[in-house]
Scaffold this active site. Sequence first.
Site, PDB file in Angstrom:
ATOM      1  N   ARG A 227       2.481  12.138  -4.335  1.00  0.00           N
ATOM      2  CA  ARG A 227       3.617  12.006  -3.394  1.00  0.00           C
ATOM      3  C   ARG A 227       4.442  13.482  -3.464  1.00  0.00           C
ATOM      4  O   ARG A 227       4.563  13.726  -2.195  1.00  0.00           O
ATOM      5  CB  ARG A 227       4.678  10.933  -4.062  1.00  0.00           C
ATOM      6  CG  ARG A 227       4.174   9.551  -4.305  1.00  0.00           C
ATOM      7  CD  ARG A 227       5.289   8.595  -4.548  1.00  0.00           C
ATOM      8  NE  ARG A 227       5.521   8.395  -5.881  1.00  0.00           N
ATOM      9  CZ  ARG A 227       5.114   7.210  -6.231  1.00  0.00           C
ATOM     10  NH1 ARG A 227       4.379   6.246  -5.776  1.00  0.00           N
ATOM     11  NH2 ARG A 227       5.366   7.076  -7.518  1.00  0.00           N
TER      12      ARG A 227
ATOM     13  N   PHE B  59      -0.115   0.415   2.701  1.00  0.00           N
ATOM     14  CA  PHE B  59       0.035   0.053   1.483  1.00  0.00           C
ATOM     15  C   PHE B  59       1.170   0.486   0.709  1.00  0.00           C
ATOM     16  O   PHE B  59       0.988   1.193  -0.631  1.00  0.00           O
ATOM     17  CB  PHE B  59      -1.406   0.048   0.478  1.00  0.00           C
ATOM     18  CG  PHE B  59      -2.564  -0.232   1.189  1.00  0.00           C
ATOM     19  CD1 PHE B  59      -2.734  -1.668   1.026  1.00  0.00           C
ATOM     20  CD2 PHE B  59      -3.391   0.462   1.879  1.00  0.00           C
ATOM     21  CE1 PHE B  59      -4.091  -2.267   1.744  1.00  0.00           C
ATOM     22  CE2 PHE B  59      -4.470  -0.073   2.566  1.00  0.00           C
ATOM     23  CZ  PHE B  59      -4.827  -1.404   2.524  1.00  0.00           C
TER      24      PHE B  59
ATOM     25  N   ASP C 218       3.195  -2.935   4.205  1.00  0.00           N
ATOM     26  CA  ASP C 218       2.756  -3.635   3.308  1.00  0.00           C
ATOM     27  C   ASP C 218       2.677  -5.061   3.490  1.00  0.00           C
ATOM     28  O   ASP C 218       3.443  -5.680   4.174  1.00  0.00           O
ATOM     29  CB  ASP C 218       3.490  -3.326   1.836  1.00  0.00           C
ATOM     30  CG  ASP C 218       2.838  -3.607   0.688  1.00  0.00           C
ATOM     31  OD1 ASP C 218       2.293  -2.546   0.004  1.00  0.00           O
ATOM     32  OD2 ASP C 218       2.346  -5.010   0.262  1.00  0.00           O
ATOM     33  N   SER C 219       1.713  -5.793   2.929  1.00  0.00           N
ATOM     34  CA  SER C 219       1.645  -7.284   3.144  1.00  0.00           C
ATOM     35  C   SER C 219       2.640  -7.945   2.502  1.00  0.00           C
ATOM     36  O   SER C 219       2.857  -9.280   2.633  1.00  0.00           O
ATOM     37  CB  SER C 219       0.192  -7.716   3.006  1.00  0.00           C
ATOM     38  OG  SER C 219      -0.018  -7.503   1.568  1.00  0.00           O
TER      39      SER C 219
ATOM     40  N   ALA D 220       6.153  -5.743   7.518  1.00  0.00           N
ATOM     41  CA  ALA D 220       5.336  -6.721   6.425  1.00  0.00           C
ATOM     42  C   ALA D 220       4.311  -7.125   7.109  1.00  0.00           C
ATOM     43  O   ALA D 220       4.141  -8.151   7.833  1.00  0.00           O
ATOM     44  CB  ALA D 220       6.332  -7.584   5.915  1.00  0.00           C
TER      45      ALA D 220
ATOM     46  N   ASP E 157      -3.423   3.718   0.171  1.00  0.00           N
ATOM     47  CA  ASP E 157      -3.269   3.412  -1.138  1.00  0.00           C
ATOM     48  C   ASP E 157      -3.714   2.024  -1.378  1.00  0.00           C
ATOM     49  O   ASP E 157      -2.630   1.438  -2.156  1.00  0.00           O
ATOM     50  CB  ASP E 157      -2.049   3.889  -1.904  1.00  0.00           C
ATOM     51  CG  ASP E 157      -1.897   4.057  -3.442  1.00  0.00           C
ATOM     52  OD1 ASP E 157      -3.046   4.013  -4.038  1.00  0.00           O
ATOM     53  OD2 ASP E 157      -1.038   4.192  -3.964  1.00  0.00           O
TER      54      ASP E 157
ATOM     55  N   CYS F 263      -7.767   3.068  -6.925  1.00  0.00           N
ATOM     56  CA  CYS F 263      -7.269   2.994  -8.259  1.00  0.00           C
ATOM     57  C   CYS F 263      -8.256   1.830  -9.041  1.00  0.00           C
ATOM     58  O   CYS F 263      -7.809   1.552  -9.960  1.00  0.00           O
ATOM     59  CB  CYS F 263      -5.926   2.505  -8.289  1.00  0.00           C
ATOM     60  SG  CYS F 263      -5.662   0.986  -7.588  1.00  0.00           S
TER      61      CYS F 263
HETATM   62  N1  SAH Z   1       1.185   3.357  -2.667  1.00  0.00           N
HETATM   63  C1  SAH Z   1       2.246   2.385  -3.450  1.00  0.00           C
HETATM   64  C2  SAH Z   1       1.464   1.659  -4.245  1.00  0.00           C
HETATM   65  C3  SAH Z   1       0.308   0.621  -3.671  1.00  0.00           C
HETATM   66  S1  SAH Z   1      -0.038  -0.708  -4.837  1.00  0.00           S
HETATM   67  C4  SAH Z   1       3.265   3.350  -4.177  1.00  0.00           C
HETATM   68  O1  SAH Z   1       3.295   4.713  -4.202  1.00  0.00           O
HETATM   69  O2  SAH Z   1       4.017   2.789  -4.886  1.00  0.00           O
HETATM   70  C5  SAH Z   1      -0.805  -1.636  -3.323  1.00  0.00           C
HETATM   71  C6  SAH Z   1      -0.071  -2.292  -2.297  1.00  0.00           C
HETATM   72  O3  SAH Z   1      -1.126  -3.006  -1.459  1.00  0.00           O
HETATM   73  C7  SAH Z   1       0.747  -3.596  -3.069  1.00  0.00           C
HETATM   74  O4  SAH Z   1       2.260  -3.359  -2.730  1.00  0.00           O
HETATM   75  C8  SAH Z   1       0.214  -4.689  -2.143  1.00  0.00           C
HETATM   76  O5  SAH Z   1       1.277  -5.676  -1.960  1.00  0.00           O
HETATM   77  C9  SAH Z   1      -0.364  -4.307  -0.947  1.00  0.00           C
HETATM   78  N2  SAH Z   1      -1.372  -5.010  -0.322  1.00  0.00           N
HETATM   79  C10 SAH Z   1      -2.245  -5.739  -0.937  1.00  0.00           C
HETATM   80  N3  SAH Z   1      -3.454  -6.380   0.089  1.00  0.00           N
HETATM   81  C11 SAH Z   1      -2.816  -5.660   1.297  1.00  0.00           C
HETATM   82  C12 SAH Z   1      -2.962  -5.687   2.472  1.00  0.00           C
HETATM   83  N4  SAH Z   1      -4.283  -6.712   2.925  1.00  0.00           N
HETATM   84  N5  SAH Z   1      -2.470  -5.358   3.560  1.00  0.00           N
HETATM   85  C13 SAH Z   1      -1.333  -4.706   3.249  1.00  0.00           C
HETATM   86  N6  SAH Z   1      -0.987  -4.385   2.150  1.00  0.00           N
HETATM   87  C14 SAH Z   1      -1.618  -4.941   1.226  1.00  0.00           C
END
Ligand code: SAH
Length: 394
Positions: free
Chosen positions: A213, A229, A251-252, A278, A298, A338
């Site tokens: 970050r 994400f 984010d979903s 969302a 991510d 990850c």
């Molecule tokens: N980048 C973030 C961590 C990401 S964790 C940080 O720095 O804190 C992965 C995220 O992806 C989660 O919040 C989860 O809710 C989201 N996610 C999972 N499937 C998804 C999708 N199909 N579309 C959008 N977001 C999704």
Amino acid sequence: MNYKKVHLKPKKEESLLRFHPWVFSGAIQSIEGDPEEGELVEVYGVHKQFLAVGHYQIGSIAVRILSFEPAVIDDAFWKHRIEVAYTLRRALGLAGAENNNTFRLIHGEGDNLPGLIVDVYASTAVVQAHSVGMHYAREQVAQAIQAVMGDEIRNIYYKSEATLPYKANLGSEDGYLIGGHADETAMENGLSFHVDWLKGQKTGFFIDQRENRSLLEQYSKGRDVLNMFCYTGGFSFYAMRGEANRVHSVDSSAKAIAMTNKNVELNFPGDSRHQAFAEDAFKFLDKIDNQYDLIILDPPAFAKHKNVLRNALQGYRKLNAIAFEKIKPGGILFTFSCSQVVTKENFRLAVFSAAAQSGRNVRILHQLTQPADHPVNIYHPEGEYLKGLVLYVE
Ligand code: SAH
């Protein structure tokens, strides 16, 4: 000490002699004394030589090693291990810092405590057990954290409902081991954020992206940023501090988006550069045109087991291909995986295929990994799980 004994088959002591901290069930010749799941056991080779002490568990990893020397696993043992880990975080400038009170105190095998994760958010430590042995040790762990960190820690929350083996049927409940009324605001590199360890994902925040970050912040000036994400918005508030032109967070999870908005408000009240959505990542990406010149991908771990690796790699390829297709010329892509079972080479190959498919000229600017408070035990290379690439897309 009178721990029960696990005897290995011939030649199976070799990985332990190289300090690998796991004994697989297939390596075991016999077990003396019928240990309960989660009990401490000693491991012996065929010549009755002592090899290690660890937590016994039913499953593919049968023993997680705590010590390669004869040891009594008592309060002094826990205190010593946690002290070593805390000293490292202080040396790294993460603990006891003026502008940072968020760090991982214990990273499992990386801190010679397989099965245990401890994350610190201001005066709260969140303890997460991934093994039955660590579940039984939770009170001792909490006492040891308190003994080592003193007043710095006022609350210790235990959060393991989702990480303990389901079959062990422990009926474990999440809750405070020490304290209770915690302030849920923490600080990372001078930026504040709300963290919800009660209902949030993992221990409440993804500390492992801290350095990535920071790097993003340096690339943000004047850019139109898409944080895909985003979870609770980590990359977004760094981009804003880095003077991004605008930042869109996706984010979903509606809960994660609500938290993202709260976190942006906490750091940049009333700042209209930020908007959060969302929505499903693929749906969102489908709709957009070439409006972003800094994109972060991510996603959650696409592969949790080896047998779904192929599908996971397809997923990474597909996701990155859309980003290559949609990013503005001169754009920068921060892309991550990850998944522990996806190697650096696997991931690079998936991103490479995606780039080739788009036909764009792409250069690797940085190769990223997890930060120093998520150390990799040199004898347990599997502990290196976070992989990232920063790419320049012409
Ligand atoms: N980048 C973030 C961590 C990401 S964790 C940080 O720095 O804190 C992965 C995220 O992806 C989660 O919040 C989860 O809710 C989201 N996610 C999972 N499937 C998804 C999708 N199909 N579309 C959008 N977001 C999704």
